[in-house]
Design a protein around this motif. Sequence first.
Motif, PDB file in Angstrom:
ATOM      1  N   ILE A 110       6.645  -8.029 -33.324  1.00  0.00           N
ATOM      2  CA  ILE A 110       7.039  -6.889 -32.488  1.00  0.00           C
ATOM      3  C   ILE A 110       7.020  -5.597 -33.306  1.00  0.00           C
ATOM      4  O   ILE A 110       6.459  -4.586 -32.881  1.00  0.00           O
ATOM      5  CB  ILE A 110       8.441  -7.125 -31.866  1.00  0.00           C
ATOM      6  CG1 ILE A 110       8.377  -8.255 -30.835  1.00  0.00           C
ATOM      7  CG2 ILE A 110       8.983  -5.849 -31.228  1.00  0.00           C
ATOM      8  CD1 ILE A 110       9.734  -8.754 -30.366  1.00  0.00           C
ATOM      9  N   HIS A 153       6.073   3.976 -20.363  1.00  0.00           N
ATOM     10  CA  HIS A 153       5.439   2.927 -19.561  1.00  0.00           C
ATOM     11  C   HIS A 153       4.184   2.397 -20.251  1.00  0.00           C
ATOM     12  O   HIS A 153       3.972   1.185 -20.340  1.00  0.00           O
ATOM     13  CB  HIS A 153       5.095   3.459 -18.162  1.00  0.00           C
ATOM     14  CG  HIS A 153       4.284   2.512 -17.349  1.00  0.00           C
ATOM     15  ND1 HIS A 153       4.823   1.394 -16.769  1.00  0.00           N
ATOM     16  CD2 HIS A 153       2.959   2.508 -17.045  1.00  0.00           C
ATOM     17  CE1 HIS A 153       3.873   0.738 -16.127  1.00  0.00           C
ATOM     18  NE2 HIS A 153       2.725   1.399 -16.280  1.00  0.00           N
ATOM     19  N   ARG A 156       5.126   0.277 -23.307  1.00  0.00           N
ATOM     20  CA  ARG A 156       5.598  -1.047 -22.884  1.00  0.00           C
ATOM     21  C   ARG A 156       4.427  -1.939 -22.488  1.00  0.00           C
ATOM     22  O   ARG A 156       4.382  -3.113 -22.829  1.00  0.00           O
ATOM     23  CB  ARG A 156       6.567  -0.915 -21.713  1.00  0.00           C
ATOM     24  CG  ARG A 156       7.931  -0.450 -22.086  1.00  0.00           C
ATOM     25  CD  ARG A 156       8.802  -0.379 -20.852  1.00  0.00           C
ATOM     26  NE  ARG A 156      10.126   0.093 -21.176  1.00  0.00           N
ATOM     27  CZ  ARG A 156      10.950   0.629 -20.301  1.00  0.00           C
ATOM     28  NH1 ARG A 156      10.590   0.770 -19.045  1.00  0.00           N
ATOM     29  NH2 ARG A 156      12.141   1.037 -20.667  1.00  0.00           N
ATOM     30  N   LYS A 157       3.500  -1.349 -21.748  1.00  0.00           N
ATOM     31  CA  LYS A 157       2.343  -2.114 -21.272  1.00  0.00           C
ATOM     32  C   LYS A 157       1.503  -2.593 -22.454  1.00  0.00           C
ATOM     33  O   LYS A 157       1.087  -3.757 -22.495  1.00  0.00           O
ATOM     34  CB  LYS A 157       1.506  -1.261 -20.323  1.00  0.00           C
ATOM     35  CG  LYS A 157       0.412  -2.007 -19.630  1.00  0.00           C
ATOM     36  CD  LYS A 157      -0.259  -1.136 -18.579  1.00  0.00           C
ATOM     37  CE  LYS A 157      -1.303  -1.959 -17.871  1.00  0.00           C
ATOM     38  NZ  LYS A 157      -2.626  -1.459 -17.997  1.00  0.00           N
ATOM     39  N   LYS A 160       3.381  -5.338 -24.230  1.00  0.00           N
ATOM     40  CA  LYS A 160       3.368  -6.557 -23.425  1.00  0.00           C
ATOM     41  C   LYS A 160       2.025  -7.274 -23.552  1.00  0.00           C
ATOM     42  O   LYS A 160       1.979  -8.494 -23.705  1.00  0.00           O
ATOM     43  CB  LYS A 160       3.651  -6.218 -21.960  1.00  0.00           C
ATOM     44  CG  LYS A 160       3.767  -7.418 -21.060  1.00  0.00           C
ATOM     45  CD  LYS A 160       4.092  -6.995 -19.646  1.00  0.00           C
ATOM     46  CE  LYS A 160       4.090  -8.189 -18.720  1.00  0.00           C
ATOM     47  NZ  LYS A 160       4.324  -7.809 -17.341  1.00  0.00           N
ATOM     48  N   ASP A 161       0.938  -6.512 -23.514  1.00  0.00           N
ATOM     49  CA  ASP A 161      -0.398  -7.100 -23.658  1.00  0.00           C
ATOM     50  C   ASP A 161      -0.581  -7.699 -25.045  1.00  0.00           C
ATOM     51  O   ASP A 161      -1.146  -8.784 -25.212  1.00  0.00           O
ATOM     52  CB  ASP A 161      -1.480  -6.063 -23.383  1.00  0.00           C
ATOM     53  CG  ASP A 161      -1.559  -5.674 -21.915  1.00  0.00           C
ATOM     54  OD1 ASP A 161      -1.029  -6.414 -21.055  1.00  0.00           O
ATOM     55  OD2 ASP A 161      -2.146  -4.598 -21.610  1.00  0.00           O
ATOM     56  N   LYS A 164       1.677 -11.048 -25.564  1.00  0.00           N
ATOM     57  CA  LYS A 164       1.747 -11.991 -24.450  1.00  0.00           C
ATOM     58  C   LYS A 164       1.868 -13.454 -24.885  1.00  0.00           C
ATOM     59  O   LYS A 164       2.220 -14.293 -24.085  1.00  0.00           O
ATOM     60  CB  LYS A 164       0.585 -11.792 -23.493  1.00  0.00           C
ATOM     61  CG  LYS A 164      -0.779 -12.012 -24.029  1.00  0.00           C
ATOM     62  CD  LYS A 164      -1.809 -11.731 -22.954  1.00  0.00           C
ATOM     63  CE  LYS A 164      -3.143 -11.389 -23.609  1.00  0.00           C
ATOM     64  NZ  LYS A 164      -4.051 -10.831 -22.646  1.00  0.00           N
ATOM     65  N   TYR A 166       4.175 -14.558 -26.557  1.00  0.00           N
ATOM     66  CA  TYR A 166       5.618 -14.838 -26.521  1.00  0.00           C
ATOM     67  C   TYR A 166       6.180 -14.874 -25.102  1.00  0.00           C
ATOM     68  O   TYR A 166       7.367 -15.063 -24.918  1.00  0.00           O
ATOM     69  CB  TYR A 166       6.378 -13.805 -27.336  1.00  0.00           C
ATOM     70  CG  TYR A 166       6.086 -13.876 -28.813  1.00  0.00           C
ATOM     71  CD1 TYR A 166       6.588 -14.903 -29.584  1.00  0.00           C
ATOM     72  CD2 TYR A 166       5.274 -12.923 -29.415  1.00  0.00           C
ATOM     73  CE1 TYR A 166       6.297 -14.980 -30.934  1.00  0.00           C
ATOM     74  CE2 TYR A 166       4.991 -12.993 -30.766  1.00  0.00           C
ATOM     75  CZ  TYR A 166       5.496 -14.032 -31.515  1.00  0.00           C
ATOM     76  OH  TYR A 166       5.218 -14.103 -32.848  1.00  0.00           O
ATOM     77  N   ALA A 167       5.339 -14.689 -24.110  1.00  0.00           N
ATOM     78  CA  ALA A 167       5.814 -14.634 -22.723  1.00  0.00           C
ATOM     79  C   ALA A 167       6.347 -15.970 -22.258  1.00  0.00           C
ATOM     80  O   ALA A 167       6.025 -17.007 -22.680  1.00  0.00           O
ATOM     81  CB  ALA A 167       4.705 -14.173 -21.802  1.00  0.00           C
TER      82      ALA A 167
END
Length: 167
Positions: A110, A153, A156-157, A160-161, A164, A166-167
């Motif tokens: 992260i 935003h 974050r996107k 997140k991409d 992923k 770790y989703a």
Amino acid sequence: MTALEFGYAINNMTKSMKPFALRLTKDMEQANDLIQETVLKAFSNREKFSEGTNLKAWLFTIMKNTFITNYQRMVRRKTFIDTTENLHFINSTENIAQNSAYGSFAMADIVSQISKLDDVYKEPFMMHYRGFKYHEIAEKLEIPIGTVKNRIHIARKELKDALKIYA
């Protein structure tokens, strides 16, 4: 009000009680049981009803209180109380040792991905992460609040991409 008149008045109210019972229980059978229990309590306590007051409100109050009582009873029934003196047997089948390596790897990834963000997105994102409000970020960076929201935003996107797995 006679028992017959009271019973007739309650019977006329049962259709309007169904949506409220469904909202409370989220199940048709339980809603029907709740209505039946409410009508039984209302009829057995009809002497407590003051004629000229709102019968519907009185019935809804009985229904709500009955639902709450039944819910509390169910929660108490599901509560397990261990009376053994050998407390080391509690949770003995589960793994007690926890490995924090997975969390360390995730945190390192992260931090790495945040450092790869463009400064335009990273700065508002980190300020928001640290607890700054949108308007405070906009004032500090001297940009419109809509731009702040957009940049956070996008950050974050992108994170997140990139994360992923770790989703």
